[in-house]
Design an enzyme around this catalytic site. Structure first.
Site: not given
Ligand SMILES: NC(=O)c1ccc[n+]([C@@H]2O[C@H](COP(=O)([O-])OP(=O)(O)OC[C@H]3O[C@@H](n4cnc5c(N)ncnc54)[C@H](OP(=O)(O)O)[C@@H]3O)[C@@H](O)[C@H]2O)c1
Length: 278
Positions: A162, A179
């Site tokens: 990130s 984080y």
């Molecule tokens: N969105 C942003 O702005 C942003 C920016 C920078 C980086 N990121 C990074 O991108 C990645 C995805 O984030 P997102 O924004 O798409 O978030 P999200 O919509 O909350 O998706 C998170 C995913 O991870 C799964 N997950 C969570 N805890 C888990 C566990 N203990 N074991 C296995 N799977 C798990 C969730 O499914 P379940 O709940 O079913 O487990 C879901 O599929 C993350 O690493 C985040 O830090 C996001």
């Protein structure tokens, strides 16, 4: 001029096998969809919730009827679950995986004084420790796929960092201390893995997204001016969208990126540079 005879195959992933963690929604689902569009013939997604995984598989399968798309739900924050997941992937793929996108992650926002130890531990466990354990256990599968393809082919690991691990993001009431540290850690770890694993025919790179609408980010986005308001603060005038993740992930997994290793690619319209300027 050197003749480029293989241009069409530079960006395609025809017949590759990919694994995407956190592939049930958000950035992981974007990545999974992009890998299928680029030609992957087998895709395995995982997340904790079986119903979320099943819905995603149904949606992806409708768009890519010829692909083999599976869900293997697992809680990757636990080592025993990472081990069970990798064993199941091994059985489902004949022990060969070309692409691993280690995307599953969590965040925790709270003021410094009340920032709980379990919140810090949770994000470090899932965002760093489990990524390390997953890559470590997947190495034999990634090595086998590369060896079978032969030539200069290398399997790929893409970790999801990130820009919060590059510049200072949430402080105060939204303090994301753990984080931010976890994302800096996973990106640095990716560089170590890149050096260790390239001679073993596996390239490792990280993406560093800025804000993308998702379940994780939507709360903060709406408190900070919404998609439009926060987007206006970006040099490009918008937040990230699915195609931005797809383009970068597919590139990193393709032959076009065969000499890209240990790179951290921000996907944020340059916002982190504007944020850190004097
Ligand atoms: N969105 C942003 O702005 C942003 C920016 C920078 C980086 N990121 C990074 O991108 C990645 C995805 O984030 P997102 O924004 O798409 O978030 P999200 O919509 O909350 O998706 C998170 C995913 O991870 C799964 N997950 C969570 N805890 C888990 C566990 N203990 N074991 C296995 N799977 C798990 C969730 O499914 P379940 O709940 O079913 O487990 C879901 O599929 C993350 O690493 C985040 O830090 C996001």
């Amino acid at each position: 001029m050197a003749e480029i005879t293989n241009y069409p195959s530079l960006f395609t992933l025809t017949s590759k096998t990919a694994v995407v963690t956190g592939g049930s929604r958000g950035l992981g689902l974007h990545a999974a969809s992009g890998l299928l569009h680029a030609g992957c013939s087998t895709l395995i997604i995982t997340s904790r919730k079986a119903d979320g995984c099943a819905t995603a598989v149904r949606e992806l399968q409708a768009l890519h009827p010829a692909a083999r798309i599976l869900a293997i739900p697992a809680d990757l924050s636990k080592l025993s679950e990472v081990e069970r997941f990798v064993k199941a992937v091994d059985e489902a793929t004949g022990g060969k995986v070309d692409v691993l996108v280690a995307n599953a992650g969590a965040t925790w926002g709270a003021p410094l004084e009340s920032h709980p130890d379990e919140g810090f531990a949770k994000v470090m466990d899932l965002n760093v420790r489990s990524v390390f354990n997953l890559v470590k256990l997947m190495v034999p599968l990634l090595e086998r796929a590369a060896a079978e393809r032969g030539g200069d082919e290398r399997s790929r690991v893409v970790t999801v960092g990130s820009v919060a691990g590059i510049v200072v993001g949430g402080t105060g009431v939204n303090g994301t201390y753990g984080y931010a540290a976890s994302k800096a850690a996973v990106m640095h770890m990716t560089k170590h893995l890149a050096i260790e694993l390239a001679p073993r025919r596996i390239l490792c790179n990280a993406i560093a997204p800025g804000f993308f609408p998702s379940k994780m980010a939507n709360g903060f986005i709406s408190k900070s001016g919404g998609v439009e308001g926060l987007g206006k603060e970006n040099p490009t005038g918008r937040l990230g969208k699915a195609e931005d993740i797809v383009g970068c992930v597919v590139f990193l997994c393709s032959n076009a990126a065969s000499h890209v290793n240990g790179a951290i690619i921000p996907i944020d319209g340059g916002k982190h540079l504007a944020q850190s300027r004097l």
